[in-house]
Scaffold this motif. Structure first.
Motif, PDB file in Angstrom:
ATOM      1  N   UNK A  54       0.852  -1.187   0.000  1.00  9.15           N
ATOM      2  CA  UNK A  54       0.000   0.000   0.000  1.00  9.15           C
ATOM      3  C   UNK A  54       0.891   1.241   0.000  1.00  9.15           C
ATOM      4  N   UNK A  55       0.983   1.887  -1.160  1.00  6.57           N
ATOM      5  CA  UNK A  55       1.717   3.150  -1.276  1.00  6.57           C
ATOM      6  C   UNK A  55       0.762   4.333  -1.151  1.00  6.57           C
ATOM      7  N   UNK A  62       0.175  -1.870  -5.209  1.00  6.52           N
ATOM      8  CA  UNK A  62       1.240  -2.574  -5.926  1.00  6.52           C
ATOM      9  C   UNK A  62       1.305  -4.038  -5.470  1.00  6.52           C
ATOM     10  N   UNK A  63       1.746  -4.892  -6.374  1.00  6.68           N
ATOM     11  CA  UNK A  63       2.118  -6.266  -6.046  1.00  6.68           C
ATOM     12  C   UNK A  63       3.613  -6.421  -6.302  1.00  6.68           C
ATOM     13  N   UNK A  64       4.246  -7.301  -5.554  1.00  2.00           N
ATOM     14  CA  UNK A  64       5.673  -7.535  -5.743  1.00  2.00           C
ATOM     15  C   UNK A  64       6.020  -8.936  -5.264  1.00  2.00           C
ATOM     16  N   UNK A  65       7.184  -9.401  -5.671  1.00  2.00           N
ATOM     17  CA  UNK A  65       7.735 -10.637  -5.129  1.00  2.00           C
ATOM     18  C   UNK A  65       8.572 -10.272  -3.907  1.00  2.00           C
ATOM     19  N   UNK A  66       8.403 -10.995  -2.839  1.00  2.00           N
ATOM     20  CA  UNK A  66       9.137 -10.707  -1.625  1.00  2.00           C
ATOM     21  C   UNK A  66      10.000 -11.867  -1.190  1.00  2.00           C
ATOM     22  N   UNK A  86       2.637  -2.037 -10.444  1.00  2.00           N
ATOM     23  CA  UNK A  86       1.575  -1.132 -10.031  1.00  2.00           C
ATOM     24  C   UNK A  86       0.236  -1.576 -10.607  1.00  2.00           C
ATOM     25  N   UNK A  87      -0.756  -1.666  -9.746  1.00  2.00           N
ATOM     26  CA  UNK A  87      -2.086  -2.063 -10.193  1.00  2.00           C
ATOM     27  C   UNK A  87      -2.715  -0.947 -11.034  1.00  2.00           C
ATOM     28  N   UNK A  88      -3.409  -1.346 -12.084  1.00  2.00           N
ATOM     29  CA  UNK A  88      -4.098  -0.355 -12.900  1.00  2.00           C
ATOM     30  C   UNK A  88      -5.206   0.314 -12.097  1.00  2.00           C
ATOM     31  N   UNK A  89      -5.847  -0.474 -11.252  1.00  2.00           N
ATOM     32  CA  UNK A  89      -6.901   0.051 -10.394  1.00  2.00           C
ATOM     33  C   UNK A  89      -6.626  -0.410  -8.969  1.00  2.00           C
ATOM     34  N   UNK A  90      -6.220   0.511  -8.086  1.00  2.00           N
ATOM     35  CA  UNK A  90      -5.970   0.115  -6.691  1.00  2.00           C
ATOM     36  C   UNK A  90      -7.201  -0.559  -6.092  1.00  2.00           C
ATOM     37  N   UNK A  91      -6.956  -1.528  -5.215  1.00  2.00           N
ATOM     38  CA  UNK A  91      -8.042  -2.251  -4.551  1.00  2.00           C
ATOM     39  C   UNK A  91      -8.131  -1.732  -3.119  1.00  2.00           C
ATOM     40  N   UNK A 131      -7.787 -12.106  -8.142  1.00  2.00           N
ATOM     41  CA  UNK A 131      -7.631 -12.682  -9.479  1.00  2.00           C
ATOM     42  C   UNK A 131      -8.893 -12.502 -10.336  1.00  2.00           C
ATOM     43  N   UNK A 132      -9.947 -11.955  -9.757  1.00  2.00           N
ATOM     44  CA  UNK A 132     -11.119 -11.607 -10.572  1.00  2.00           C
ATOM     45  C   UNK A 132     -10.796 -10.465 -11.523  1.00  2.00           C
ATOM     46  N   UNK A 133      -9.770  -9.695 -11.182  1.00  2.00           N
ATOM     47  CA  UNK A 133      -9.266  -8.660 -12.081  1.00  2.00           C
ATOM     48  C   UNK A 133      -8.367  -9.344 -13.099  1.00  2.00           C
ATOM     49  N   UNK A 134      -8.749  -9.335 -14.361  1.00  2.00           N
ATOM     50  CA  UNK A 134      -7.998 -10.066 -15.388  1.00  2.00           C
ATOM     51  C   UNK A 134      -6.562  -9.595 -15.513  1.00  2.00           C
ATOM     52  N   UNK A 135      -6.309  -8.342 -15.177  1.00  2.00           N
ATOM     53  CA  UNK A 135      -4.937  -7.840 -15.264  1.00  2.00           C
ATOM     54  C   UNK A 135      -4.036  -8.448 -14.203  1.00  2.00           C
TER      55      UNK A 135
END
Length: 465
Positions: A54-55, A62-66, A86-91, A131-135
């Motif tokens: 959460x930025x 954002x999602x990332x590998x940790x 970076x997510x196209x649409x923040x959740x 994962x309901x968001x296709x992106x």
């Protein structure tokens, strides 16, 4: 071995620009990495970790590998971050909480409020929602419920053979100095897999009778005549793109009918073979142990190695510098306390490597006997053994293995292994790239392949540099 997990990271306002800049600038290895000190948490360094960052207060942006890192101070550890997306649409957190299952909602709320690791069930629910968001579906499919269901359909024997194939391939990658993280891309096929390689992206299955390998300088290549179906995958080193590992797997018998796995590794520069047979230990009264008896499968396989070793010993060394070995017995056995198939772990099994010649000395000395006279190997009575790091270093630099003249006489052995019902990983390391063959300078598409009646499973691996 740990499973994949999820971590909620709240990025403080004064750290947002710093982290974003660090994630965009490649490090000395060409990777985009950043790190943040966080409260200590439990998670295997070898298992995937999804960072839900959460930025912007109130939402996942954002999602990332940790990956869990070293200590960052009292009560703190480094959370290493790579591949920041970076997510196209923040959740929004409120939206996420409202959509997760009621049974896990409290766990998700607490993780969002405090940051840190999600429980396994909460992580599964968060993945289902996101994962309901296709992106995002492609990035999260490795953690989906459908993947877990496909894995659950594998029988115990199938999981064991896949685990052994993954171990052999991972060892070959380690020896070739290629990161094993690419193994985490494995996805269970819709149908039951015929090999571990089949589940890796960019692997192709061919049935056109074309053997994908430049075989002109590979001793023992003719032993693979009889292969009709191939799965092919090329691995590329992140630190040195000129290092390429091309893997070929040929399948005949179903996984549940295979009897084990071997690794046959060939260093083309020094023309040296090393051969490893994998064995599972069981839990004894005091420690892990491996038991066998006269006439069983292990005894037969050991006799096969002994017979081949006796033939190799008759071959005179050429006294060349490239033939120098600390020891030229090519046969090793890796005994693993536990063999479990976990596609979410990039590490290799714990275990001990025992040279065949040392095994016989221990047996002659009576060291491999239990209190009632039975045959048993344990960590205690084995005494000295190779750890994985020791073995990898010795094989990578050809300090052990066959001499150059001996390496010309391994075809008979390879044929015997291929007909034994075991999975075979054949790894060929090449330091100088071959001429361009129309396949990235790695493989030759011209090569005869006939029926695979005696080849239940075989893997060929080569490295080009």
């Amino acid at each position: 071995m740990g499973k994949a997990g999820g971590y909620i990271l709240h990025v403080a306002p004064d750290r947002r620009d710093v982290l974003l800049k660090a994630a965009q600038e490649p490090d000395s290895w060409g990777q985009q990495r950043a790190a943040e000190p966080v409260d200590k948490f439990s998670h295997s360094k070898n298992s995937p970790l999804v960072v839900l960052a959460s930025f912007d207060a109130g939402a996942i942006t954002h999602l990332a590998e940790g990956r869990k890192g070293a200590s960052a101070g009292t009560g703190l550890v480094r959370l290493n971050i790579s591949s920041l997306f970076e997510l196209k649409r923040p959740v929004s957190f409120d939206q996420l909480i409202s959509q997760v299952d009621g049974r896990t909602r409290g766990y998700v709320e607490r993780a969002i409020e405090n940051g840190g690791m999600l429980t396994p069930s909460a992580f599964a629910e968060v993945v289902r929602v996101l994962e309901q968001d296709r992106s995002l579906s492609d990035r999260l499919k490795r953690y989906s419920e459908s993947r877990r269901q496909r894995l659950s359909r594998l029988s115990e024997q199938e999981r064991t053979i896949l685990a052994l194939q993954k171990e052999a391939l991972g060892t070959a990658l380690k020896i070739a100095d290629i990161q094993t993280g690419q193994l985490l891309d494995w996805e269970p096929p819709a149908d039951k897999p015929t090999s571990f390689l089949e589940g890796l992206p960019e692997a192709s299955v061919r049935e056109d009778g074309m053997l994908l390998v430049d075989h002109s300088n590979v001793p023992g290549f003719k032993a693979f005549d009889g292969v009709s179906q191939l799965a092919v995958r090329t691995f590329v080193s992140e630190s040195d793109p000129s290092v390429r590992l091309t893997v070929l797997m040929a399948n005949r018998e179903p996984l549940e009918e295979q009897t084990g796995a071997d690794l046959i590794y060939y260093n083309e520069k020094y023309r040296s073979f090393v051969m490893v047979q994998y064995k599972a230990m069981t839990t004894g009264k005091k420690e892990f142990e491996f038991r066998w008896q006269a006439g069983d499968q292990f005894s037969i396989e050991l006799q096969r190695m002994d017979k081949m070793a006796a033939e190799l010993e008759k071959i005179v060394d050429d006294q060349g510098a490239d033939s120098f070995r600390l020891h030229n017995d090519p046969f090793y056995m890796k005994f693993c306390p536990k063999i479990a198939f976990n596609p979410d772990d990039r590490g290799l099994f714990n275990g001990m490597y025992i040279p065949r010649s040392l095994w016989h000395r221990l047996a002659v000395a009576g060291a491999l006997k239990g209190p009632k006279g039975g045959n048993v190997l344990t960590y205690t009575n084995a005494g000295r053994r190779f750890q994985t790091s020791d073995f990898v270093s010795l094989v990578a630099n050809s300090w052990i293995g066959t001499t150059v003249p001996q390496s010309q006489s391994v075809e008979k052995l390879i044929k015997q292994v291929l007909s034994s019902g075991r999975a075979v990983t054949y790894a060929v390391k090449r330091d100088d790239p071959p001429e361009d063959t129309g396949a990235g300078g790695v493989v030759d598409l011209n090569g005869p392949v006939v029926g695979a009646r005696e080849v239940p499973e075989q893997v060929m691996v080569r490295v080009t540099r």
